[in-house]
Scaffold this active site. Structure first.
Site, PDB file in Angstrom:
ATOM      1  N   ASP A   1     -40.817 -20.857  45.079  1.00 55.27           N
ATOM      2  CA  ASP A   1     -41.483 -21.801  45.994  1.00 55.27           C
ATOM      3  C   ASP A   1     -40.849 -21.636  47.374  1.00 55.27           C
ATOM      4  O   ASP A   1     -40.422 -20.539  47.706  1.00 55.27           O
ATOM      5  CB  ASP A   1     -41.375 -23.230  45.440  1.00 55.27           C
TER       6      ASP A   1
ATOM      7  N   HIS B   1     -42.035 -18.675  48.980  1.00 53.04           N
ATOM      8  CA  HIS B   1     -43.240 -19.008  49.732  1.00 53.04           C
ATOM      9  C   HIS B   1     -43.030 -18.893  51.238  1.00 53.04           C
ATOM     10  O   HIS B   1     -43.854 -18.367  51.940  1.00 53.04           O
ATOM     11  CB  HIS B   1     -43.746 -20.397  49.346  1.00 53.04           C
TER      12      HIS B   1
END
Ligand SMILES: *[C@@H]1O[C@H](CO)[C@@H](O)[C@H](O)[C@H]1NC(C)=O
Ligand SMILES: *[C@@H]1O[C@H](CO)[C@@H](O)[C@H](O)[C@H]1NC(C)=O
Ligand SMILES: *[C@@H]1O[C@H](CO)[C@@H](O)[C@H](O)[C@H]1NC(C)=O
Ligand SMILES: *[C@@H]1O[C@H](CO)[C@@H](O)[C@H](O)[C@H]1NC(C)=O
Length: 355
Positions: free
Chosen positions: A218, A241
């Site tokens: 993430d 991310h």
């Protein structure tokens, strides 16, 4: 002649130290978890030994060190290193700390909580690793999943030379801290692991993450509401991310973020580079954002997206950026909606900004 000068100088330096020692009592005391019954075989539960060692180090005075020795593996299931403490504490986190599997988890919300502490130093000396056993949790993204390190209300914190791997969820959570430096922190979880943010920061100020490497499933760093003066310098991110601000706007009174500096960071195989995200319906104001010196490749055609709500973004500055397509011969483009600002020397050419 020289000899006597030297003598005088040394004496004048030593004497205040002696006084301090006499007044404060114990200084530089070392507390080793092994002396408090830790086994360190990676299977026995060492939580109690860690708690007992912490009680001693916290109650001591002067400069005290808690040693979690290298060459051993300590299984703990939720540890609370909580202050306020008399001593100024260094944790030599040189061993391996491992979380139990999901089935054997007995702790609370995090593997290790450190809270209400001033001037805490956590130093892995390049050996220390905290392993979250995330592989036993990731197949249930909707389950409650603990984080690995939770720093709450720590001021003047210094964390360095430490590895944090396979968190069930977030790796390092910083909340309500004022003044924290993270140096040579290495975070490693697979790209496919769900919600495994590297760092999450909220309600904190004066935080620096530097010379660190983050691989996660993430955000590498997520900067949330109530955070100001947050810097990321020479951080490598990817897989992961992005480095991200927000989502902001869920709470209008507290969701303010300002003075964020992301410098000399490298993104490899990430969804985005730097992103500011707000909730869609609330009119969150975004202003004075500069993107300077981004170079690299984009897997998507739109390399720059300035997609603002109807209330607009103001003072957006793009300078000296060069983002080309990862596919040779293809062109990248920029997208703007309600974005006000200027772009100079930037590829793709950004013609959509409102002056
Ligand atoms: C840690 O211990 C302190 C003091 O006992 C307590 O106030 C706090 O709630 C505990 N925190 C966690 C996360 O267990
Ligand atoms: C973050 O960077 C800004 C701008 O260079 C600087 O003024 C500030 O002192 C830095 N803060 C920290 C905590 O490193
Ligand atoms: C926003 O945060 C404040 C302070 O924590 C809290 O009192 C308030 O209830 C929150 N509002 C919403 C809508 O969550
Ligand atoms: C970033 O990199 C540039 C070029 O190497 C260097 O001049 C600058 O001092 C660096 N800044 C920081 C904060 O590391």
């Amino acid at each position: 002649m020289q000899g006597s000068i030297t003598y005088i100088l040394i004496f004048s330096f030593i004497s205040p130290c002696l006084c301090t020692r006499l007044n404060v009592g114990t200084t530089n005391d070392v507390y080793n978890v092994m002396q408090y019954g830790a086994i360190g075989d990676g299977k026995s539960d060492d939580t109690q030994a860690f708690s007992k060692a912490w009680s001693s180090v916290c109650a001591s005075s002067g400069m005290s060190t808690l040693v979690i020795p290298s060459g051993k593996s300590f299984m703990v299931t939720g540890v609370n290193f909580s202050g306020p403490c008399n001593a100024k504490i260094t944790i030599q986190m040189e061993g391996r700390i491992v979380a139990p599997s999901k089935e054997n988890w007995k702790g609370g919300a995090n593997l290790i909580t450190m809270e209400y502490l001033n001037e805490l130093i956590v130093d892995g000396n390049g050996h220390g690793e905290v392993y979250g056993n995330g592989g036993t949790w990731w197949n249930c993204p909707t389950c409650f999943r603990p984080g690995v390190l939770f720093f709450h209300a720590c001021n003047g914190l210094n964390v360095r030379n430490l590895k944090i791997t396979h968190s069930p969820q977030i790796h390092v959570y910083v909340m309500q801290c004022n003044g924290a430096t993270f140096t040579h922190v290495s975070i490693n979880s697979p790209a496919t692991s769900p919600n495994t943010d590297g760092f999450g920061i909220s309600y904190s100020t004066n935080i620096l993450i530097q010379d660190s490497d983050i691989k996660s499933g993430d955000d590498c760093i997520a900067i949330n509401g109530g955070s100001t003066f947050i810097n990321a310098t020479r951080v490598t991110c990817g897989p992961g991310h992005r480095i991200s601000v927000g989502s902001l706007g869920r709470n209008k009174t507290t969701d303010k973020v300002s003075d964020i500096h992301v410098r000399n960071c490298t993104f490899t195989g990430t969804t985005n580079g730097a992103r500011i995200k707000t909730v869609e319906d609330a009119s969150v104001s975004v202003s004075f954002v500069t993107y300077r010196g981004f170079t690299g490749t984009s897997a998507t055609d739109v390399a720059i997206s300035l997609d603002c709500s109807s209330s607009g973004c103001y003072g957006i500055v793009l300078e000296e950026n060069n983002i080309v397509s990862a596919q040779p011969g293809k062109k990248t483009s920029a997208f703007c909606r309600n974005a006000h600002g200027t772009a100079t020397h930037t590829i793709p050419n950004v013609l959509c900004l409102i002056k």
